[in-house]
Design an enzyme around this catalytic site. Structure first.
Site, PDB file in Angstrom:
ATOM      1  N   SER A  75       0.824  -1.213   0.000  1.00  0.00           N
ATOM      2  CA  SER A  75       0.000   0.000   0.000  1.00  0.00           C
ATOM      3  C   SER A  75       0.854   1.258   0.000  1.00  0.00           C
ATOM      4  O   SER A  75       1.952   1.280   0.576  1.00  0.00           O
ATOM      5  CB  SER A  75      -0.876  -0.026   1.258  1.00  0.00           C
ATOM      6  OG  SER A  75      -1.337   1.260   1.562  1.00  0.00           O
ATOM      7  N   TYR A  94      -1.957  -0.029  10.241  1.00  0.00           N
ATOM      8  CA  TYR A  94      -2.174  -0.629   8.916  1.00  0.00           C
ATOM      9  C   TYR A  94      -0.915  -0.510   8.053  1.00  0.00           C
ATOM     10  O   TYR A  94      -0.432  -1.487   7.472  1.00  0.00           O
ATOM     11  CB  TYR A  94      -3.364   0.047   8.222  1.00  0.00           C
ATOM     12  CG  TYR A  94      -3.525  -0.332   6.772  1.00  0.00           C
ATOM     13  CD1 TYR A  94      -3.899  -1.621   6.401  1.00  0.00           C
ATOM     14  CD2 TYR A  94      -3.282   0.600   5.754  1.00  0.00           C
ATOM     15  CE1 TYR A  94      -4.028  -1.980   5.061  1.00  0.00           C
ATOM     16  CE2 TYR A  94      -3.420   0.259   4.417  1.00  0.00           C
ATOM     17  CZ  TYR A  94      -3.792  -1.035   4.078  1.00  0.00           C
ATOM     18  OH  TYR A  94      -3.920  -1.385   2.754  1.00  0.00           O
TER      19      TYR A  94
HETATM   20  P1  NAD Z   1     -11.443  -5.737   0.707  1.00  0.00           P
HETATM   21  O1  NAD Z   1     -11.634  -5.635   2.192  1.00  0.00           O
HETATM   22  O2  NAD Z   1     -12.598  -5.444  -0.165  1.00  0.00           O
HETATM   23  O3  NAD Z   1     -10.859  -7.164   0.339  1.00  0.00           O
HETATM   24  C1  NAD Z   1     -10.107  -7.949   1.241  1.00  0.00           C
HETATM   25  C2  NAD Z   1     -10.731  -9.326   1.283  1.00  0.00           C
HETATM   26  O4  NAD Z   1      -9.942 -10.149   2.144  1.00  0.00           O
HETATM   27  C3  NAD Z   1     -12.149  -9.327   1.867  1.00  0.00           C
HETATM   28  O5  NAD Z   1     -13.051  -9.965   0.993  1.00  0.00           O
HETATM   29  C4  NAD Z   1     -12.018 -10.083   3.184  1.00  0.00           C
HETATM   30  O6  NAD Z   1     -13.177 -10.853   3.494  1.00  0.00           O
HETATM   31  C5  NAD Z   1     -10.805 -10.964   2.921  1.00  0.00           C
HETATM   32  N1  NAD Z   1     -10.097 -11.327   4.155  1.00  0.00           N
HETATM   33  C6  NAD Z   1      -9.830 -10.523   5.210  1.00  0.00           C
HETATM   34  N2  NAD Z   1      -9.204 -11.230   6.178  1.00  0.00           N
HETATM   35  C7  NAD Z   1      -9.080 -12.498   5.708  1.00  0.00           C
HETATM   36  C8  NAD Z   1      -8.525 -13.681   6.249  1.00  0.00           C
HETATM   37  N3  NAD Z   1      -7.983 -13.693   7.483  1.00  0.00           N
HETATM   38  N4  NAD Z   1      -8.571 -14.822   5.509  1.00  0.00           N
HETATM   39  C9  NAD Z   1      -9.142 -14.819   4.270  1.00  0.00           C
HETATM   40  N5  NAD Z   1      -9.696 -13.720   3.712  1.00  0.00           N
HETATM   41  C10 NAD Z   1      -9.658 -12.573   4.418  1.00  0.00           C
HETATM   42  O7  NAD Z   1     -10.211  -4.761   0.378  1.00  0.00           O
HETATM   43  P2  NAD Z   1      -9.651  -4.254  -1.030  1.00  0.00           P
HETATM   44  O8  NAD Z   1      -9.863  -2.797  -1.075  1.00  0.00           O
HETATM   45  O9  NAD Z   1     -10.126  -5.121  -2.114  1.00  0.00           O
HETATM   46  O10 NAD Z   1      -8.086  -4.489  -0.802  1.00  0.00           O
HETATM   47  C11 NAD Z   1      -7.425  -5.654  -1.278  1.00  0.00           C
HETATM   48  C12 NAD Z   1      -5.953  -5.572  -0.877  1.00  0.00           C
HETATM   49  O11 NAD Z   1      -5.349  -4.412  -1.431  1.00  0.00           O
HETATM   50  C13 NAD Z   1      -5.710  -5.498   0.620  1.00  0.00           C
HETATM   51  O12 NAD Z   1      -4.539  -6.218   0.930  1.00  0.00           O
HETATM   52  C14 NAD Z   1      -5.489  -4.021   0.854  1.00  0.00           C
HETATM   53  O13 NAD Z   1      -4.706  -3.787   2.019  1.00  0.00           O
HETATM   54  C15 NAD Z   1      -4.740  -3.655  -0.410  1.00  0.00           C
HETATM   55  N6  NAD Z   1      -4.851  -2.235  -0.746  1.00  0.00           N
HETATM   56  C16 NAD Z   1      -6.060  -1.724  -1.103  1.00  0.00           C
HETATM   57  C17 NAD Z   1      -6.160  -0.382  -1.445  1.00  0.00           C
HETATM   58  C18 NAD Z   1      -7.466   0.247  -1.848  1.00  0.00           C
HETATM   59  O14 NAD Z   1      -7.487   1.454  -2.078  1.00  0.00           O
HETATM   60  N7  NAD Z   1      -8.560  -0.506  -1.958  1.00  0.00           N
HETATM   61  C19 NAD Z   1      -5.009   0.432  -1.414  1.00  0.00           C
HETATM   62  C20 NAD Z   1      -3.802  -0.131  -1.043  1.00  0.00           C
HETATM   63  C21 NAD Z   1      -3.725  -1.473  -0.737  1.00  0.00           C
END
Ligand code: NAD
Length: 315
Positions: free
Chosen positions: A128, A153
């Site tokens: 991130s 985070y």
């Molecule tokens: P999201 O919360 O929609 O997706 C994460 C998924 O992981 C969820 O469906 C959740 O149920 C699942 N999850 C959580 N804990 C879990 C576990 N212990 N075992 C199995 N599944 C689990 O988030 P997103 O926005 O799609 O983000 C996806 C990834 O990208 C994450 O790692 C997030 O940190 C990273 N990220 C996202 C953004 C953004 O702007 N959306 C920016 C930087 C990084």
């Protein structure tokens, strides 16, 4: 046919990525625990859509469960893992840092260990832009020091990158850590600014802006992110950290004006002080991803907002 495991496949980025990879001929196994960070019905709906692809299978389970992972790797034998499962979000990580540590750090380590045992050594890790903290030098480059995270985070994502490097060094994993810059698009998490503002503006409810409206973010459309992930999966070799952003910034207040314009409705704004953990600016230098992956984002914010809200039936 290439087989990939996507952790967090029911989430926002995961479900968009899985659909794209399935369309392009991959076989995809999803692993998700459908946690309650936001309404799990949104994730169930996304998983149902994916289930219409014959080459998709969803496993409901936790990345912190080593037996489940051993079993999954033995049966499915994916060529590559795309690790997106995490507790996302800066502010809630301040309220529950232990949970963020468990899922994002222990969970990533559990996955790496299961991959080592199964001799699967190809990994893309979702990092991130938050690892840059309050970096003053813009745009943020992969060579900038990232030793000063300002939220639990961010610290867990930096820890994930360090664990990935360790497994590259000790066990010859090929790993790219992809630093996503605020991702938006259809199905964006409901608590994230654009999704929340859009929903509230449509209902005529007030939106809360923290700070003076001048904080700036580099918003990246989800199709650009999934294109970057797919390019990374093709080029995966060695250990690299890569920014995936739009490399353009917009102030919070201008973002709101853009959303108003897209939806054709005025926002009612309530102002609150800046929140702890929030950074002043994010701004990606994407020259490395351009060079290594041929990554060239194609969505300026106005185009991305239009596509997101049109897809969601809001304009
Ligand atoms: P999201 O919360 O929609 O997706 C994460 C998924 O992981 C969820 O469906 C959740 O149920 C699942 N999850 C959580 N804990 C879990 C576990 N212990 N075992 C199995 N599944 C689990 O988030 P997103 O926005 O799609 O983000 C996806 C990834 O990208 C994450 O790692 C997030 O940190 C990273 N990220 C996202 C953004 C953004 O702007 N959306 C920016 C930087 C990084």
């Amino acid at each position: 046919m290439k087989k990939v495991l996507i952790t967090g496949a029911a989430g926002f980025i995961g479900s968009n990525l899985a659909a794209r990879m399935l369309t392009e001929g991959y076989r995809v196994t999803g692993l998700d625990n459908f946690d309650d960070f936001y309404d799990p019905r949104i994730k169930r709906k996304a998983a149902e859509k994916l289930a219409s692809f014959p080459d998709f299978m969803m496993i409901e389970g936790d990345i912190r469960d080593p037996e489940l992972l051993d079993d999954l790797f033995r049966k499915e034998k994916p060529d590559m893992v795309i690790h997106l499962a995490a507790r996302a979000g800066v502010r809630p990580s301040i309220a529950d840092p232990q949970l963020y540590y468990n899922v994002n750090v222990t969970g990533t380590l559990t996955l790496l260990e299961a991959m080592r045992k199964a001799e699967i050594r190809q990994l893309l890790f979702a990092s991130s832009s938050s690892v840059y903290g309050n970096n003053k030098k813009v745009p943020f480059s992969e060579n900038d020091p990232v030793d000063n995270p300002i939220s639990p985070y961010a610290a867990t994502k930096k820890a994930g990158e360090l664990l990935c490097h360790t497994y590259h060094h000790l066990h010859q994993f090929n790993i790219f850590c992809l630093r996503f810059f605020t991702v938006y698009g259809p199905g964006q998490r409901p608590e994230m600014a654009i999704q929340q503002f859009g929903r509230k503006i449509m209902k005529g409810e007030p939106i809360t802006l923290f700070g003076d409206g001048k904080t700036r973010r580099d918003y990246t459309f989800v199709d650009d992110i999934t294109a970057g992930i797919m390019a990374a999966s093709d080029k995966l070799k060695g250990y690299e950290i890569l920014n995936l952003g739009n490399s353009d910034t917009i102030s919070l207040i201008d973002l709101v004006h853009n959303i108003e314009e897209t939806l054709g409705k005025k926002a009612v704004i309530e102002w609150q002080p800046m929140q702890p953990g929030d950074v002043e600016i994010t701004f990606a230098d994407i020259s490395k991803a351009g060079l290594l992956l041929g990554y060239h984002p194609g969505y300026p914010v106005d185009k991305g907002l239009k596509k997101m809200f049109t897809d969601q039936g809001m304009c």
